[in-house]
Design a protein around this motif. Structure first.
Motif, PDB file in Angstrom:
ATOM      1  N   GLY A   1      -4.297  -5.876  54.476  1.00 30.96           N
ATOM      2  CA  GLY A   1      -3.443  -5.699  55.637  1.00 30.96           C
ATOM      3  C   GLY A   1      -2.563  -4.474  55.513  1.00 30.96           C
ATOM      4  N   GLY A   2      -1.881  -4.171  56.598  1.00 34.40           N
ATOM      5  CA  GLY A   2      -0.946  -3.057  56.598  1.00 34.40           C
ATOM      6  C   GLY A   2      -1.412  -1.919  57.490  1.00 34.40           C
ATOM      7  N   VAL A   3      -0.427  -1.193  58.004  1.00 26.30           N
ATOM      8  CA  VAL A   3      -0.672  -0.032  58.843  1.00 26.30           C
ATOM      9  C   VAL A   3      -0.292   1.217  58.057  1.00 26.30           C
ATOM     10  CG1 VAL A   3       1.658  -0.119  59.845  1.00 26.30           C
ATOM     11  CG2 VAL A   3      -0.201   0.945  61.136  1.00 26.30           C
ATOM     12  N   SER A   4      -0.926   2.325  58.361  1.00 26.54           N
ATOM     13  CA  SER A   4      -0.598   3.560  57.657  1.00 26.54           C
ATOM     14  C   SER A   4       0.794   4.033  58.043  1.00 26.54           C
ATOM     15  CB  SER A   4      -1.625   4.640  57.982  1.00 26.54           C
ATOM     16  OG  SER A   4      -1.482   5.071  59.325  1.00 26.54           O
ATOM     17  N   ALA A   5       1.411   4.792  57.165  1.00 25.97           N
ATOM     18  CA  ALA A   5       2.742   5.318  57.450  1.00 25.97           C
ATOM     19  C   ALA A   5       2.740   6.168  58.711  1.00 25.97           C
ATOM     20  CB  ALA A   5       3.248   6.131  56.252  1.00 25.97           C
ATOM     21  N   ALA A   6       1.637   6.859  58.984  1.00 26.11           N
ATOM     22  CA  ALA A   6       1.555   7.728  60.156  1.00 26.11           C
ATOM     23  C   ALA A   6       1.596   6.948  61.460  1.00 26.11           C
ATOM     24  CB  ALA A   6       0.276   8.568  60.096  1.00 26.11           C
ATOM     25  N   ASP A   7       1.213   5.671  61.418  1.00 24.87           N
ATOM     26  CA  ASP A   7       1.154   4.861  62.637  1.00 24.87           C
ATOM     27  C   ASP A   7       2.371   3.958  62.813  1.00 24.87           C
ATOM     28  OD1 ASP A   7      -1.335   5.906  63.361  1.00 24.87           O
ATOM     29  OD2 ASP A   7      -2.416   4.417  62.155  1.00 24.87           O
ATOM     30  N   LEU A   8       3.325   4.029  61.921  1.00 30.89           N
ATOM     31  CA  LEU A   8       4.469   3.121  61.978  1.00 30.89           C
ATOM     32  C   LEU A   8       5.326   3.316  63.222  1.00 30.89           C
ATOM     33  CD1 LEU A   8       5.863   2.958  58.325  1.00 30.89           C
ATOM     34  CD2 LEU A   8       4.956   1.060  59.681  1.00 30.89           C
ATOM     35  N   ASP A   9       5.615   4.559  63.569  1.00 34.27           N
ATOM     36  CA  ASP A   9       6.533   4.800  64.683  1.00 34.27           C
ATOM     37  C   ASP A   9       5.991   4.252  65.998  1.00 34.27           C
ATOM     38  OD1 ASP A   9       8.674   5.936  63.361  1.00 34.27           O
ATOM     39  OD2 ASP A   9       7.860   7.966  63.489  1.00 34.27           O
ATOM     40  N   ALA A  10       4.698   4.436  66.247  1.00 34.13           N
ATOM     41  CA  ALA A  10       4.108   3.940  67.495  1.00 34.13           C
ATOM     42  C   ALA A  10       4.196   2.421  67.556  1.00 34.13           C
ATOM     43  CB  ALA A  10       2.654   4.390  67.598  1.00 34.13           C
ATOM     44  N   LEU A  11       3.944   1.759  66.432  1.00 28.80           N
ATOM     45  CA  LEU A  11       4.029   0.303  66.398  1.00 28.80           C
ATOM     46  C   LEU A  11       5.472  -0.154  66.553  1.00 28.80           C
ATOM     47  CD1 LEU A  11       2.623  -2.399  66.020  1.00 28.80           C
ATOM     48  CD2 LEU A  11       2.666  -2.017  63.544  1.00 28.80           C
ATOM     49  N   ALA A  12       6.385   0.526  65.889  1.00 26.79           N
ATOM     50  CA  ALA A  12       7.806   0.174  65.997  1.00 26.79           C
ATOM     51  C   ALA A  12       8.311   0.329  67.425  1.00 26.79           C
ATOM     52  CB  ALA A  12       8.628   1.036  65.044  1.00 26.79           C
ATOM     53  N   ASP A  13       7.884   1.378  68.105  1.00 28.26           N
ATOM     54  CA  ASP A  13       8.313   1.595  69.487  1.00 28.26           C
ATOM     55  C   ASP A  13       7.890   0.439  70.376  1.00 28.26           C
ATOM     56  OD1 ASP A  13       9.457   4.000  68.789  1.00 28.26           O
ATOM     57  OD2 ASP A  13       7.781   5.229  69.507  1.00 28.26           O
ATOM     58  N   GLN A  14       6.705  -0.093  70.156  1.00 30.96           N
ATOM     59  CA  GLN A  14       6.227  -1.218  70.957  1.00 30.96           C
ATOM     60  C   GLN A  14       7.051  -2.477  70.702  1.00 30.96           C
ATOM     61  OE1 GLN A  14       3.691  -1.310  73.366  1.00 30.96           O
ATOM     62  NE2 GLN A  14       3.984   0.898  73.179  1.00 30.96           N
ATOM     63  N   VAL A  15       7.405  -2.721  69.454  1.00 29.90           N
ATOM     64  CA  VAL A  15       8.210  -3.898  69.116  1.00 29.90           C
ATOM     65  C   VAL A  15       9.607  -3.774  69.728  1.00 29.90           C
ATOM     66  CG1 VAL A  15       9.290  -5.193  67.231  1.00 29.90           C
ATOM     67  CG2 VAL A  15       6.917  -4.404  67.015  1.00 29.90           C
ATOM     68  N   GLU A  16      10.182  -2.592  69.643  1.00 34.63           N
ATOM     69  CA  GLU A  16      11.534  -2.384  70.163  1.00 34.63           C
ATOM     70  C   GLU A  16      11.598  -2.461  71.688  1.00 34.63           C
ATOM     71  OE1 GLU A  16      13.826   0.415  66.957  1.00 34.63           O
ATOM     72  OE2 GLU A  16      12.365   1.409  68.261  1.00 34.63           O
ATOM     73  N   ALA A  17      10.456  -2.328  72.344  1.00 36.53           N
ATOM     74  CA  ALA A  17      10.448  -2.286  73.807  1.00 36.53           C
ATOM     75  C   ALA A  17      10.525  -3.663  74.448  1.00 36.53           C
ATOM     76  CB  ALA A  17       9.189  -1.561  74.296  1.00 36.53           C
ATOM     77  N   VAL A  18      10.408  -4.736  73.647  1.00 37.26           N
ATOM     78  CA  VAL A  18      10.416  -6.084  74.225  1.00 37.26           C
ATOM     79  C   VAL A  18      11.645  -6.858  73.758  1.00 37.26           C
ATOM     80  CG1 VAL A  18       7.921  -6.173  74.439  1.00 37.26           C
ATOM     81  CG2 VAL A  18       8.979  -7.011  72.356  1.00 37.26           C
ATOM     82  N   GLU A  19      12.138  -7.744  74.619  1.00 31.25           N
ATOM     83  CA  GLU A  19      13.348  -8.495  74.310  1.00 31.25           C
ATOM     84  C   GLU A  19      13.082  -9.727  73.452  1.00 31.25           C
ATOM     85  OE1 GLU A  19      15.276  -9.467  77.934  1.00 31.25           O
ATOM     86  OE2 GLU A  19      15.834  -7.388  78.411  1.00 31.25           O
ATOM     87  N   SER A  20      11.834 -10.168  73.379  1.00 27.34           N
ATOM     88  CA  SER A  20      11.537 -11.400  72.649  1.00 27.34           C
ATOM     89  C   SER A  20      11.389 -11.191  71.151  1.00 27.34           C
ATOM     90  CB  SER A  20      10.259 -12.041  73.198  1.00 27.34           C
ATOM     91  OG  SER A  20       9.146 -11.173  73.047  1.00 27.34           O
ATOM     92  N   MET A  21      11.435  -9.924  70.706  1.00 29.26           N
ATOM     93  CA  MET A  21      11.321  -9.628  69.275  1.00 29.26           C
ATOM     94  C   MET A  21      12.427  -8.668  68.850  1.00 29.26           C
ATOM     95  SD  MET A  21       7.217  -9.352  68.507  1.00 29.26           S
ATOM     96  CE  MET A  21       6.974  -7.790  69.351  1.00 29.26           C
ATOM     97  N   ARG A  22      12.737  -8.709  67.558  1.00 26.78           N
ATOM     98  CA  ARG A  22      13.702  -7.765  66.989  1.00 26.78           C
ATOM     99  C   ARG A  22      13.067  -7.088  65.801  1.00 26.78           C
ATOM    100  NH1 ARG A  22      17.487  -6.715  63.160  1.00 26.78           N
ATOM    101  NH2 ARG A  22      17.043  -8.575  61.920  1.00 26.78           N
ATOM    102  N   LEU A  23      13.035  -5.783  65.799  1.00 26.61           N
ATOM    103  CA  LEU A  23      12.467  -5.033  64.680  1.00 26.61           C
ATOM    104  C   LEU A  23      13.411  -5.124  63.489  1.00 26.61           C
ATOM    105  CD1 LEU A  23      10.209  -3.163  63.669  1.00 26.61           C
ATOM    106  CD2 LEU A  23      11.550  -1.231  64.514  1.00 26.61           C
ATOM    107  N   ALA A  24      12.980  -5.814  62.439  1.00 24.51           N
ATOM    108  CA  ALA A  24      13.834  -6.035  61.269  1.00 24.51           C
ATOM    109  C   ALA A  24      13.680  -4.957  60.212  1.00 24.51           C
ATOM    110  CB  ALA A  24      13.544  -7.403  60.658  1.00 24.51           C
ATOM    111  N   GLY A  25      12.469  -4.398  60.082  1.00 27.40           N
ATOM    112  CA  GLY A  25      12.251  -3.403  59.045  1.00 27.40           C
ATOM    113  C   GLY A  25      10.806  -3.342  58.619  1.00 27.40           C
TER     114      GLY A  25
END
Length: 252
Positions: free
Chosen positions: A159-183
């Protein structure tokens, strides 16, 4: 289980929990960090709900599971055991620390305080929908905390995403109210010294925090390498064997 066996097991768990806490305190002191800056997650995989309840009674506030089909029923059984025994007043927080299939997202959103293994947009979207439904149904009272799993070895089986793809995934998590990006979360590769792996992780995290400064959590370190993870900034360690003992052998 007899009363004596139950007492013996509680003593074993108390000893394992105390030893893990001592290791964490020592690692924090060695790294010049505050003693309370690292959360201990006791991983109860393959152990019964009675062990989880015993840990909660011993003061363990965070418990972890790596298989959703085991975790959901165990969390319910643990809550019943604690309620019947009259305490503690607050139930433990449950963390999904293993890989999660998208079709298990709805079930996990009912019991998990946090999911530590989000590594794809499809899983993030499934969890966002599931968490929103759980909030609407009153099955949870707060957004689902999410850690993005970083791959340190490129092995898709782990499992795991590459470091290069982290920001795109983080942006999607931050865009919704039902989740909180913890780290971020990571597992040290088997073929690499943990200290080197976690040093690389610290570099990935530093770059990530420049764009996502509120997502300061770092879930890294297990029974065999928690000291190294803490030295490189881990804020929560996932400890199973060192607390629980050897996992029971189960039929496939």
């Amino acid at each position: 289980m007899t009363a004596q066996a139950g007492g013996d097991r509680a003593a074993e768990l108390a000893g394992g929990l105390a030893a893990a806490r001592e290791r964490i305190a020592g690692a924090c002191a060695a790294a010049g960090r505050a003693p309370g800056s690292v959360t201990l997650i006791a991983v109860t995989k393959r152990f019964p709900a009675s062990d989880a309840a015993a840990l909660a009674r011993l003061g363990a506030e965070d418990l972890g599971e790596s298989r959703e089909q085991e975790a959901g029923p165990k969390a319910e059984d643990c809550a019943r055991l604690l309620s019947a025994a009259g305490g503690p007043s607050a139930p433990p927080r449950w963390h999904m620390v293993g890989r999660l299939q998208r079709n298990k997202a709805r079930a996990a959103a009912r019991w998990a305080h946090a999911v530590h293994s989000v590594d794809s947009l499809r899983l993030a979207h499934a969890l966002a929908r599931a968490a929103a439904s759980a909030l609407d149904a009153g099955e949870r009272t707060a957004p689902l905390e999410v850690y993005l799993q970083v791959s340190l070895d490129g092995d898709p089986a782990r499992g795991g995403v590459s470091a290069a793809d982290l920001d795109a995934l983080a942006d999607q998590v931050e865009a919704v109210e039902s989740m909180r990006l913890a780290g971020l979360m990571a597992v040290a590769p088997r073929q690499e010294e943990p200290d080197a792996a976690f040093a690389r992780l610290a570099g990935v995290r530093a770059a990530f925090l420049r764009r996502h400064p509120q997502a300061g959590g770092l879930s890294a370190g297990m029974s065999g390498d928690l000291e190294s993870a803490i030295a490189h900034g881990s804020t929560c360690v996932r400890v199973g064997t060192a607390i629980m003992g050897a996992r029971p052998i189960v039929s496939p």
